[in-house]
Scaffold this active site. Structure first.
Site, PDB file in Angstrom:
ATOM      1  N   ASP A  70      68.263  34.191  49.984  1.00  8.30           N
ATOM      2  CA  ASP A  70      69.095  35.271  50.664  1.00  8.30           C
ATOM      3  C   ASP A  70      68.957  36.396  49.442  1.00  8.30           C
ATOM      4  OD1 ASP A  70      70.461  34.102  48.724  1.00  8.30           O
ATOM      5  OD2 ASP A  70      72.410  34.085  49.744  1.00  8.30           O
TER       6      ASP A  70
ATOM      7  N   CYS B  56      69.104  33.732  45.297  1.00 11.64           N
ATOM      8  CA  CYS B  56      68.863  32.356  44.969  1.00 11.64           C
ATOM      9  C   CYS B  56      68.986  32.022  43.333  1.00 11.64           C
ATOM     10  CB  CYS B  56      67.626  31.865  45.275  1.00 11.64           C
ATOM     11  SG  CYS B  56      66.096  32.980  44.823  1.00 11.64           S
TER      12      CYS B  56
ATOM     13  N   HIS C 143      61.230  32.159  44.524  1.00 14.83           N
ATOM     14  CA  HIS C 143      62.321  31.634  44.880  1.00 14.83           C
ATOM     15  C   HIS C 143      62.961  30.584  43.743  1.00 14.83           C
ATOM     16  CE1 HIS C 143      65.664  30.167  47.373  1.00 14.83           C
ATOM     17  NE2 HIS C 143      65.297  28.886  47.120  1.00 14.83           N
TER      18      HIS C 143
ATOM     19  N   HIS D 121      60.509  50.606  52.381  1.00 15.33           N
ATOM     20  CA  HIS D 121      60.317  49.151  53.196  1.00 15.33           C
ATOM     21  C   HIS D 121      60.558  48.120  52.471  1.00 15.33           C
ATOM     22  CE1 HIS D 121      57.695  51.557  56.325  1.00 15.33           C
ATOM     23  NE2 HIS D 121      58.953  52.140  56.226  1.00 15.33           N
TER      24      HIS D 121
END
Length: 208
Positions: free
Chosen positions: A13, A16, A120, A201
């Site tokens: 999310d 981490c 991650h 973006h």
């Protein structure tokens, strides 16, 4: 029965790193908002140390940025959190099988461990047996006189090397991404960052 080192998955999310640190330090995977505030307070309190050259952005801008739940943490944040908790943080990189140690040379008496796949962070823990509940996890390890943490260190490295063999990592220099907003294809982290800065973006999906 032999104890084993296990990888405890932290939700993906964008927080981490912070939640992985919260878990290994306090068995709490929801510490991200608090730890982001801690980091901002530390950085704001020492502008002489945390300069624009060090942070990559002005001190006050960084302090606002790091409290945004969509922003990722890295080496700067791990070094601050190591100092905040007074423990070494070992971060194992699956792609290179390297271990980066934060808080080294500070004479801390304990160490925690994280594992990183290029994008991650997850937590590493010692579990009494395969499938044991997380409440039995040991995540804080005493540092011995030789600055190791004993057998758990080699068990952790074996887990990292096994993940490397299985290619359980993302090569952030060469991986392929697609922008979820405009569908343009991109290669590597640098192109993704440049695209994000140019367009605003930030929704990317990895594809092969």
């Amino acid at each position: 029965m032999d104890e084993i080192v296990v990888r405890r998955v932290i939700p993906s999310d964008n927080s981490c790193l912070f939640n992985a640190v919260g878990y290994v330090m306090e068995h709490d995977k929801t510490k991200a908002p608090y730890l982001r505030q801690v980091i901002a307070a530390v950085v704001a309190s020492d502008p002489g140390k945390y300069t624009e050259a060090f942070l990559g952005k002005p001190n006050n801008e960084y302090c606002a940025w790091i409290q945004d739940p969509d922003k990722w943490g890295g080496a700067i944040e791990l070094s601050i959190l190591s100092e905040y908790y007074g423990r070494e943080i070992a971060a194992y990189d699956i792609q290179s099988t390297r271990c980066d140690l934060y808080g080294q040379g500070k004479s801390y008496q304990e160490r925690v461990m994280l594992i990183y796949d290029g994008l991650h962070y997850d937590a590493l823990a010692m579990s009494p047996f395969e499938g044991a509940p997380e409440e039995f996890d040991q995540t804080v390890f005493s540092i011995r006189s030789d600055r190791s943490i004993g057998p758990v260190e080699s068990l952790s490295l074996n887990l990292v090397k096994d993940a490397h063999r299985k290619r359980s990592y993302t090569d952030t220099a060469n991986f392929t991404l697609r922008c979820g907003v405009c569908q343009v294809g991109l290669t590597g982290q640098k192109e993704a960052i440049a695209h994000a800065q140019a367009t605003g973006h930030v929704n990317f999906q990895e594809y092969r």
